[in-house]
Write a protein that holds these residues in place. Sequence first.
Motif, mmCIF file in Angstrom:
data_model
loop_
_atom_site.group_PDB
_atom_site.id
_atom_site.type_symbol
_atom_site.label_atom_id
_atom_site.label_comp_id
_atom_site.label_asym_id
_atom_site.label_seq_id
_atom_site.Cartn_x
_atom_site.Cartn_y
_atom_site.Cartn_z
ATOM 1 N N ASP A 104 -9.728 5.644 0.683
ATOM 2 C CA ASP A 104 -9.386 4.610 -0.186
ATOM 3 C C ASP A 104 -8.800 5.611 -1.832
ATOM 4 N N GLY A 105 -8.074 5.023 -2.357
ATOM 5 C CA GLY A 105 -7.468 4.867 -4.155
ATOM 6 C C GLY A 105 -6.562 4.693 -4.700
ATOM 7 N N PHE A 106 -6.570 5.086 -5.706
ATOM 8 C CA PHE A 106 -5.378 4.242 -7.115
ATOM 9 C C PHE A 106 -4.362 5.287 -7.108
ATOM 10 N N PHE A 126 0.844 -0.737 -0.455
ATOM 11 C CA PHE A 126 0.022 0.095 0.219
ATOM 12 C C PHE A 126 0.998 1.420 -0.316
ATOM 13 N N LEU A 148 -11.660 6.394 -4.427
ATOM 14 C CA LEU A 148 -12.345 5.714 -4.492
ATOM 15 C C LEU A 148 -13.192 5.431 -3.514
ATOM 16 N N CYS A 155 -3.558 3.665 -1.254
ATOM 17 C CA CYS A 155 -3.631 3.109 -2.015
ATOM 18 C C CYS A 155 -2.471 1.967 -2.870
ATOM 19 N N ARG A 156 -3.641 1.370 -3.142
ATOM 20 C CA ARG A 156 -2.580 1.102 -4.457
ATOM 21 C C ARG A 156 -2.408 1.012 -5.367
ATOM 22 N N ALA A 157 -1.190 0.865 -6.186
ATOM 23 C CA ALA A 157 -0.481 0.651 -6.814
ATOM 24 C C ALA A 157 -1.553 0.404 -8.483
ATOM 25 N N ARG A 158 -1.683 1.019 -9.547
ATOM 26 C CA ARG A 158 -1.925 0.578 -10.582
ATOM 27 C C ARG A 158 -0.433 -0.959 -11.374
ATOM 28 N N ILE A 170 -3.654 10.607 -7.722
ATOM 29 C CA ILE A 170 -4.414 9.457 -7.807
ATOM 30 C C ILE A 170 -5.993 9.270 -7.502
ATOM 31 N N ASP A 171 -6.304 8.498 -7.883
ATOM 32 C CA ASP A 171 -7.942 8.249 -8.013
ATOM 33 C C ASP A 171 -8.490 8.253 -6.964
ATOM 34 N N THR A 229 -2.294 6.153 -9.701
ATOM 35 C CA THR A 229 -2.159 6.441 -11.596
ATOM 36 C C THR A 229 -1.252 6.932 -12.022
#
Length: 307
Positions: free
Chosen positions: A70-72, A12, A66, A42-45, A63-64, A74
């Motif tokens: 939480d997010g991603f 993360f 969610l 966040c997770r990484a894409r 980041i995106d 990008t």
Amino acid sequence: MRGTIVKALSGFYYVRIGGSGSSRNRERSGDPGSSVDCVYQCRARGIFKKEGITPLVGDEAVIDILDEEDGFVTEILPRRNSFVRPAVANIDLFVVTVSVRDPEPHTEALDRFLAAAEAASADALVCVNKADLGSADFLTDVYDRIYDTLTVSTLAGSGMDALKDRLADKRSAFAGPSGVGKSSIINFLLGGDDVGGIETGAISRKTKRGRHTTRHVELFETDFGAELFDTPGYTSFDGVSVEPAEVAYLFPEIAALSGKCRFDDCTHTDEPDCAVRDAARGGEVAESRYDSYCRMLGEARARAESF
Ligand SMILES: Nc1nc2c(ncn2[C@@H]2O[C@H](COP(=O)(O)OP(=O)(O)O)[C@@H](O)[C@H]2O)c(=O)[nH]1
Ligand SMILES: [Mg+2]
Ligand SMILES: [Zn+2]
């Protein structure tokens, strides 16, 4: 949304959005004083893996989001600099930390950290901790001439104002062997008194500090405008891989003498009329520094030959 990766743990990335404690960063973002930080887990894409990019603590990331927490990740924005060990990016000042004893300083390891800072064009500060355990002269005699060198005791609270001065309005990474007091210093600067156990509400409810040995890199903000990276201690250090001819430039006092050698391409090992070897013999260049240089030069040559 854009933010800063303040911690990386178990796959993360914790991305801080919003005001930073550093006035420099505030100026940069045009935000005069937001102190409300929001940290997203966040997770990484998957694309990063494919492209061979590993997000680092200190990275500016897009980041995106969610949901509230939480997010991603990008996108990673271009870095000013980055290090392999510790794995951090966008550092202004590398604080290479050692202790007077417990553990005994290992000058070659210290020199390798300093060389990594040179290679990344980051400023370096030598911070000698545990001054309460004995004289730091054997270290300051060598390093004071080359780097800004401070002697502190986290236990006694000495030297901390000078250290704060150096750290204000910058992003600094504390690096150095395990046990020298990096986490203790950071806790002190964050205003905590319980070594290794304070919680920094300014960062986030999600980025709680480990109580014991630092196992991950984490970015903290102080109330005097400094951003500080705590990092795990490393026994080995392999962050620098340069050409043999470039090794001398990682040692400022050696680089400064290079022009005085008889040969322009002097490697300062066995050539005649070598100003560096003369200086090492005469004591103007510390023997331990010269030894570190020779060791790193040998490694760079071995690397060059293996290609
Ligand atoms: N005597 C002395 N001990 C210290 C000082 N600063 C830290 N320590 C101790 O050194 C040990 C290692 O500290 P820690 O902050 O975990 O080191 P790190 O591995 O570099 O993060 C702990 O037991 C601290 O209490 C100091 O200034 N003097
Ligand atoms: Mg630690
Ligand atoms: Zn020379």
